[in-house]
Design a protein around this motif. Sequence first.
Motif, PDB file in Angstrom:
ATOM      1  N   ALA A  36       0.850  -1.188   0.000  1.00 39.45           N
ATOM      2  CA  ALA A  36       0.000   0.000   0.000  1.00 39.45           C
ATOM      3  C   ALA A  36       0.887   1.239   0.000  1.00 39.45           C
ATOM      4  CB  ALA A  36      -0.910   0.003   1.223  1.00 39.45           C
ATOM      5  N   ALA A  37       0.435   2.273  -0.654  1.00 43.79           N
ATOM      6  CA  ALA A  37       1.201   3.513  -0.704  1.00 43.79           C
ATOM      7  C   ALA A  37       1.298   4.106   0.695  1.00 43.79           C
ATOM      8  CB  ALA A  37       0.538   4.506  -1.653  1.00 43.79           C
ATOM      9  N   LYS A  38       2.458   4.659   1.010  1.00 44.52           N
ATOM     10  CA  LYS A  38       2.653   5.300   2.301  1.00 44.52           C
ATOM     11  C   LYS A  38       1.961   6.656   2.304  1.00 44.52           C
ATOM     12  CE  LYS A  38       7.062   3.213   3.432  1.00 44.52           C
ATOM     13  NZ  LYS A  38       8.462   3.456   3.753  1.00 44.52           N
ATOM     14  N   GLY A  39       1.704   7.123   3.486  1.00 43.51           N
ATOM     15  CA  GLY A  39       1.141   8.461   3.612  1.00 43.51           C
ATOM     16  C   GLY A  39      -0.325   8.427   3.959  1.00 43.51           C
ATOM     17  N   TYR A  40      -0.888   9.577   4.037  1.00 43.20           N
ATOM     18  CA  TYR A  40      -2.286   9.723   4.377  1.00 43.20           C
ATOM     19  C   TYR A  40      -3.119   9.718   3.112  1.00 43.20           C
ATOM     20  CZ  TYR A  40      -0.623  10.947   8.985  1.00 43.20           C
ATOM     21  OH  TYR A  40      -0.027  10.910  10.203  1.00 43.20           O
ATOM     22  N   GLN A  51       3.619  15.418  -2.240  1.00 42.18           N
ATOM     23  CA  GLN A  51       3.796  16.544  -1.318  1.00 42.18           C
ATOM     24  C   GLN A  51       3.939  16.039   0.112  1.00 42.18           C
ATOM     25  OE1 GLN A  51       0.271  18.846  -2.493  1.00 42.18           O
ATOM     26  NE2 GLN A  51       1.645  20.561  -2.987  1.00 42.18           N
ATOM     27  N   GLN A  52       3.100  15.088   0.492  1.00 41.01           N
ATOM     28  CA  GLN A  52       3.183  14.517   1.833  1.00 41.01           C
ATOM     29  C   GLN A  52       4.559  13.899   2.061  1.00 41.01           C
ATOM     30  OE1 GLN A  52      -0.101  11.853   2.685  1.00 41.01           O
ATOM     31  NE2 GLN A  52      -1.501  13.132   1.520  1.00 41.01           N
ATOM     32  N   SER A  53       5.013  13.143   1.079  1.00 40.64           N
ATOM     33  CA  SER A  53       6.316  12.489   1.191  1.00 40.64           C
ATOM     34  C   SER A  53       7.434  13.518   1.329  1.00 40.64           C
ATOM     35  CB  SER A  53       6.544  11.611  -0.045  1.00 40.64           C
ATOM     36  OG  SER A  53       7.794  11.003   0.000  1.00 40.64           O
ATOM     37  N   LYS A  54       7.359  14.601   0.566  1.00 41.09           N
ATOM     38  CA  LYS A  54       8.373  15.651   0.628  1.00 41.09           C
ATOM     39  C   LYS A  54       8.377  16.327   1.995  1.00 41.09           C
ATOM     40  CE  LYS A  54      11.525  18.344  -1.131  1.00 41.09           C
ATOM     41  NZ  LYS A  54      12.843  17.824  -1.464  1.00 41.09           N
ATOM     42  N   MET A  55       7.179  16.593   2.531  1.00 47.33           N
ATOM     43  CA  MET A  55       7.106  17.223   3.850  1.00 47.33           C
ATOM     44  C   MET A  55       7.725  16.323   4.916  1.00 47.33           C
ATOM     45  SD  MET A  55       3.389  19.055   3.987  1.00 47.33           S
ATOM     46  CE  MET A  55       2.558  19.256   2.430  1.00 47.33           C
ATOM     47  N   ARG A  80       5.933  18.995  15.077  1.00 51.06           N
ATOM     48  CA  ARG A  80       6.750  19.957  14.328  1.00 51.06           C
ATOM     49  C   ARG A  80       6.124  20.258  12.972  1.00 51.06           C
ATOM     50  NH1 ARG A  80      13.269  19.766  13.934  1.00 51.06           N
ATOM     51  NH2 ARG A  80      13.488  21.982  13.581  1.00 51.06           N
ATOM     52  N   LEU A  81       5.619  19.216  12.310  1.00 54.08           N
ATOM     53  CA  LEU A  81       4.954  19.426  11.030  1.00 54.08           C
ATOM     54  C   LEU A  81       3.698  20.274  11.215  1.00 54.08           C
ATOM     55  CD1 LEU A  81       4.694  18.970   8.005  1.00 54.08           C
ATOM     56  CD2 LEU A  81       3.551  16.807   8.512  1.00 54.08           C
ATOM     57  N   CYS A  82       2.940  20.012  12.272  1.00 56.63           N
ATOM     58  CA  CYS A  82       1.740  20.818  12.550  1.00 56.63           C
ATOM     59  C   CYS A  82       2.110  22.282  12.777  1.00 56.63           C
ATOM     60  CB  CYS A  82       0.990  20.257  13.753  1.00 56.63           C
ATOM     61  SG  CYS A  82       0.188  18.678  13.412  1.00 56.63           S
ATOM     62  N   GLY A  83       3.234  22.510  13.463  1.00 61.04           N
ATOM     63  CA  GLY A  83       3.698  23.875  13.675  1.00 61.04           C
ATOM     64  C   GLY A  83       4.065  24.556  12.370  1.00 61.04           C
ATOM     65  N   ALA A  84       4.713  23.807  11.468  1.00 64.79           N
ATOM     66  CA  ALA A  84       5.074  24.378  10.164  1.00 64.79           C
ATOM     67  C   ALA A  84       3.823  24.695   9.353  1.00 64.79           C
ATOM     68  CB  ALA A  84       5.973  23.410   9.400  1.00 64.79           C
ATOM     69  N   ILE A  85       2.821  23.817   9.420  1.00 63.03           N
ATOM     70  CA  ILE A  85       1.563  24.061   8.716  1.00 63.03           C
ATOM     71  C   ILE A  85       0.904  25.322   9.259  1.00 63.03           C
ATOM     72  CG2 ILE A  85      -0.783  23.172   8.381  1.00 63.03           C
ATOM     73  CD1 ILE A  85       0.501  20.345   8.231  1.00 63.03           C
ATOM     74  N   ILE A 111       5.863  23.247   2.089  1.00 60.02           N
ATOM     75  CA  ILE A 111       7.126  22.700   1.585  1.00 60.02           C
ATOM     76  C   ILE A 111       8.160  23.809   1.447  1.00 60.02           C
ATOM     77  CG2 ILE A 111       8.239  21.671  -0.443  1.00 60.02           C
ATOM     78  CD1 ILE A 111       5.669  19.942  -0.726  1.00 60.02           C
ATOM     79  N   ASP A 112       7.758  24.951   0.902  1.00 59.74           N
ATOM     80  CA  ASP A 112       8.693  26.075   0.762  1.00 59.74           C
ATOM     81  C   ASP A 112       9.217  26.527   2.125  1.00 59.74           C
ATOM     82  OD1 ASP A 112       8.491  26.053  -1.989  1.00 59.74           O
ATOM     83  OD2 ASP A 112       7.016  27.684  -2.077  1.00 59.74           O
ATOM     84  N   LEU A 113       8.336  26.612   3.113  1.00 59.65           N
ATOM     85  CA  LEU A 113       8.762  26.993   4.462  1.00 59.65           C
ATOM     86  C   LEU A 113       9.747  25.972   5.021  1.00 59.65           C
ATOM     87  CD1 LEU A 113       8.539  28.692   7.075  1.00 59.65           C
ATOM     88  CD2 LEU A 113       6.659  27.174   7.737  1.00 59.65           C
ATOM     89  N   LEU A 114       9.424  24.691   4.889  1.00 59.44           N
ATOM     90  CA  LEU A 114      10.313  23.648   5.413  1.00 59.44           C
ATOM     91  C   LEU A 114      11.676  23.665   4.707  1.00 59.44           C
ATOM     92  CD1 LEU A 114       7.763  20.721   5.869  1.00 59.44           C
ATOM     93  CD2 LEU A 114       8.933  22.004   7.684  1.00 59.44           C
ATOM     94  N   LYS A 115      11.678  23.964   3.419  1.00 62.91           N
ATOM     95  CA  LYS A 115      12.950  24.079   2.690  1.00 62.91           C
ATOM     96  C   LYS A 115      13.779  25.233   3.242  1.00 62.91           C
ATOM     97  CE  LYS A 115      11.644  22.213  -1.834  1.00 62.91           C
ATOM     98  NZ  LYS A 115      11.417  22.555  -3.251  1.00 62.91           N
TER      99      LYS A 115
END
Length: 134
Positions: A36-40, A51-55, A80-85, A111-115
């Motif tokens: 099965a594909a990973k992610g949500y 995008q999910q995988s990149k994040m 941490r991801l929730c904070g970035a969102i 993604i741009d912010l995380l980069k």
Amino acid sequence: GKDSIKALTFAEAGQVVADLTERQKLAGIAPPPRKAAKGYPTKPGGVTREQQSKMWALIGALEKLDAANGTTGKGDHRQRLCGAIKKATGQDAAPGNPFKWLTMEQGIEVIDLLKRITTSEEKRALRKGCVGHG
């Protein structure tokens, strides 16, 4: 007519795989189940699996940089991801499914912010001499 797999061209390797698959079918051997594909789950207009995988990859890179910088203990990677969102979109996200309400455009912003954060942390690590040059 080849001595090793390395000697095969891409097309020849494809022919070998197709031949082996056909032999399995004739022998009655079922192919292995696909993973099965990973992610949500995705939804139309929402963030894509890519995008999910990149994040997640960027969050993982940040955790490694934190360890290299000696700044561990910043919390759970989901938090941490929730904070970035929240920072990128102004929208709250639940750690259980942080991508539930994000649109594809908002995913790009996150993604741009995380980069940018990752680049900043890499520079900090280089200044400290924690990470070698690539």
